[in-house]
Structures are given as structure tokens and as C-alpha cells.
Design a protein around this motif. Structure first.
Motif, PDB file in Angstrom:
ATOM      1  N   GLN A 150       0.911  -1.162   0.031  1.00 55.81           N
ATOM      2  CA  GLN A 150      -0.077   0.040   0.076  1.00 55.81           C
ATOM      3  C   GLN A 150       0.772   1.182   0.155  1.00 55.81           C
ATOM      4  OE1 GLN A 150      -2.593  -0.518   3.507  1.00 55.81           O
ATOM      5  NE2 GLN A 150      -4.196  -0.697   1.854  1.00 55.81           N
ATOM      6  N   LEU A 151       0.348   2.365  -0.814  1.00 54.51           N
ATOM      7  CA  LEU A 151       1.054   3.490  -0.795  1.00 54.51           C
ATOM      8  C   LEU A 151      -0.023   4.531  -0.220  1.00 54.51           C
ATOM      9  CD1 LEU A 151       3.129   3.318  -4.177  1.00 54.51           C
ATOM     10  CD2 LEU A 151       3.774   2.880  -1.972  1.00 54.51           C
ATOM     11  N   ILE A 152       0.542   5.165   0.678  1.00 54.21           N
ATOM     12  CA  ILE A 152      -0.299   6.297   1.212  1.00 54.21           C
ATOM     13  C   ILE A 152       0.357   7.703   1.212  1.00 54.21           C
ATOM     14  CG2 ILE A 152      -1.565   7.118   3.287  1.00 54.21           C
ATOM     15  CD1 ILE A 152      -2.569   4.469   2.464  1.00 54.21           C
ATOM     16  N   GLU A 153      -0.282   8.454   0.159  1.00 52.99           N
ATOM     17  CA  GLU A 153       0.085   9.901   0.301  1.00 52.99           C
ATOM     18  C   GLU A 153      -0.414  10.948   1.099  1.00 52.99           C
ATOM     19  OE1 GLU A 153      -0.467   8.292  -4.036  1.00 52.99           O
ATOM     20  OE2 GLU A 153      -1.785   8.530  -2.284  1.00 52.99           O
ATOM     21  N   SER A 154       0.363  11.846   1.377  1.00 54.09           N
ATOM     22  CA  SER A 154      -0.251  12.994   2.500  1.00 54.09           C
ATOM     23  C   SER A 154       0.326  14.410   2.213  1.00 54.09           C
ATOM     24  CB  SER A 154      -0.188  12.652   4.052  1.00 54.09           C
ATOM     25  OG  SER A 154       1.343  12.526   4.132  1.00 54.09           O
ATOM     26  N   GLY A 155      -0.402  15.246   2.481  1.00 56.01           N
ATOM     27  CA  GLY A 155       0.237  16.766   2.417  1.00 56.01           C
ATOM     28  C   GLY A 155      -0.258  17.678   1.363  1.00 56.01           C
ATOM     29  N   GLY A 156      -1.415  17.234   0.665  1.00 56.79           N
ATOM     30  CA  GLY A 156      -1.831  17.953  -0.510  1.00 56.79           C
ATOM     31  C   GLY A 156      -2.686  18.865   0.136  1.00 56.79           C
ATOM     32  N   GLY A 157      -3.187  20.017  -0.624  1.00 57.09           N
ATOM     33  CA  GLY A 157      -3.988  21.055  -0.254  1.00 57.09           C
ATOM     34  C   GLY A 157      -4.041  22.095  -0.995  1.00 57.09           C
ATOM     35  N   LEU A 158      -4.656  23.402  -0.719  1.00 54.60           N
ATOM     36  CA  LEU A 158      -4.793  24.499  -1.519  1.00 54.60           C
ATOM     37  C   LEU A 158      -3.524  25.303  -0.926  1.00 54.60           C
ATOM     38  CD1 LEU A 158      -6.551  26.387  -3.204  1.00 54.60           C
ATOM     39  CD2 LEU A 158      -7.778  26.960  -1.140  1.00 54.60           C
ATOM     40  N   VAL A 159      -2.941  26.048  -2.028  1.00 53.06           N
ATOM     41  CA  VAL A 159      -2.011  27.000  -1.781  1.00 53.06           C
ATOM     42  C   VAL A 159      -2.219  28.093  -2.885  1.00 53.06           C
ATOM     43  CG1 VAL A 159      -0.375  25.670  -3.161  1.00 53.06           C
ATOM     44  CG2 VAL A 159       0.545  27.346  -1.431  1.00 53.06           C
ATOM     45  N   GLN A 160      -1.731  29.108  -2.717  1.00 54.96           N
ATOM     46  CA  GLN A 160      -1.589  30.276  -3.537  1.00 54.96           C
ATOM     47  C   GLN A 160      -0.328  30.175  -4.376  1.00 54.96           C
ATOM     48  OE1 GLN A 160      -1.710  34.086  -1.261  1.00 54.96           O
ATOM     49  NE2 GLN A 160      -3.834  34.002  -1.803  1.00 54.96           N
ATOM     50  N   ALA A 161      -0.581  30.699  -5.706  1.00 58.43           N
ATOM     51  CA  ALA A 161       0.477  30.778  -6.548  1.00 58.43           C
ATOM     52  C   ALA A 161       1.723  31.295  -6.119  1.00 58.43           C
ATOM     53  CB  ALA A 161       0.306  31.561  -7.791  1.00 58.43           C
ATOM     54  N   GLY A 162       2.957  30.651  -6.017  1.00 58.58           N
ATOM     55  CA  GLY A 162       4.263  31.114  -5.480  1.00 58.58           C
ATOM     56  C   GLY A 162       4.735  30.322  -4.262  1.00 58.58           C
ATOM     57  N   GLY A 163       3.620  29.773  -3.849  1.00 61.42           N
ATOM     58  CA  GLY A 163       3.694  29.017  -2.376  1.00 61.42           C
ATOM     59  C   GLY A 163       4.574  27.642  -2.775  1.00 61.42           C
TER      60      GLY A 163
END
Length: 123
Positions: A3-16
Motif C-alpha cells: 500500500q502507498l499512502i500519500e499525504s500533504g496535499g491542499g490549497l496554496v496560492q501561486a508562488g507558495g
């Protein structure tokens, strides 16, 4: 079963910046390489970058070179994707992938895939 579990995604402003993490688990699994792909709405999944543990030097798609950095821990089956200077066109679902080895691979070929994590970059 791997199993592969990703984390850390989200919403960010350009340049972030954002940092994605991926953990591979499986009782006896030991990857020879891990990588990242992404899929934007209405588009095919595309290669972002990867690292082969025996080489230790990441390989990147031209579109992210200089902005994204892949690192990881072979023994822990962990891989990270540090994304900086993000652009709206980086918006996609990001997938982690792992390679088990034992054959010749093309750079885009992997054996196991995560479920993906959404990254959205607002303008």
C-alpha cells in the motif's frame, strides 16, 4: 499486499510551497525506486519525478525541474515531494508510485500506486 499512502496535499496560492509525503507498506516489501505522477482534470497522468535508491539522484520532468525536489528514505520506504514556486498549472491529483525491481523499467513504469492527494494552486 503493498500500500502507498500519500499525504500533504491542499490549497496554496501561486508562488507558495507544499510538501507531499508517501509511505509504502507491505510486510516484506522493499522498493528499488519511488516516484511521483500527477493528473490534472481532463488530462492523462504524467510523470513528475522519481528516485532510484541505488543511484540516489532524482530525475525530474522538465515542467517541474528547478521547482520540485524529491527526497526519501530507502529503508523506510518513504518518499517526499517538496514543491516550491507553485503555479496554477501544477493543480492536479498527485500520485505516489513504487517499483519492486527484478526487471528493466522505462522511467515511467512503476508497479504500485497510491490513491492520490489533491493539490490546488490558486492564482
Amino acid at each position: 499486499q503493498v500500500q502507498l499512502i500519500e499525504s500533504g496535499g491542499g490549497l496554496v496560492q501561486a508562488g507558495g510551497s507544499l510538501r507531499l509525503s508517501c509511505a509504502a507498506s507491505g510486510r516484506t516489501f522493499s522498493s528499488v525506486a519511488m516516484g511521483w505522477f500527477r493528473q490534472a482534470p481532463g488530462e492523462e497522468r504524467t510523470f513528475v519525478g522519481s528516485i532510484t535508491w541505488s543511484v540516489g539522484i532524482p530525475y525530474y520532468a522538465d515542467s517541474v525541474k528547478g521547482r520540485f525536489t524529491i527526497s526519501g528514505h530507502n529503508a523506510a520506504n518513504m518518499v517526499y515531494l517538496q514543491m516550491t514556486s507553485l503555479k496554477p498549472e501544477d493543480t492536479a491529483v498527485y500520485y505516489c508510485a513504487a517499483r519492486k525491481g527484478g526487471r528493466i523499467y522505462q522511467f515511467y513504469e512503476f508497479d504500485y500506486w497510491g490513491q492520490g492527494t489533491q493539490v490546488t494552486v490558486s492564482s
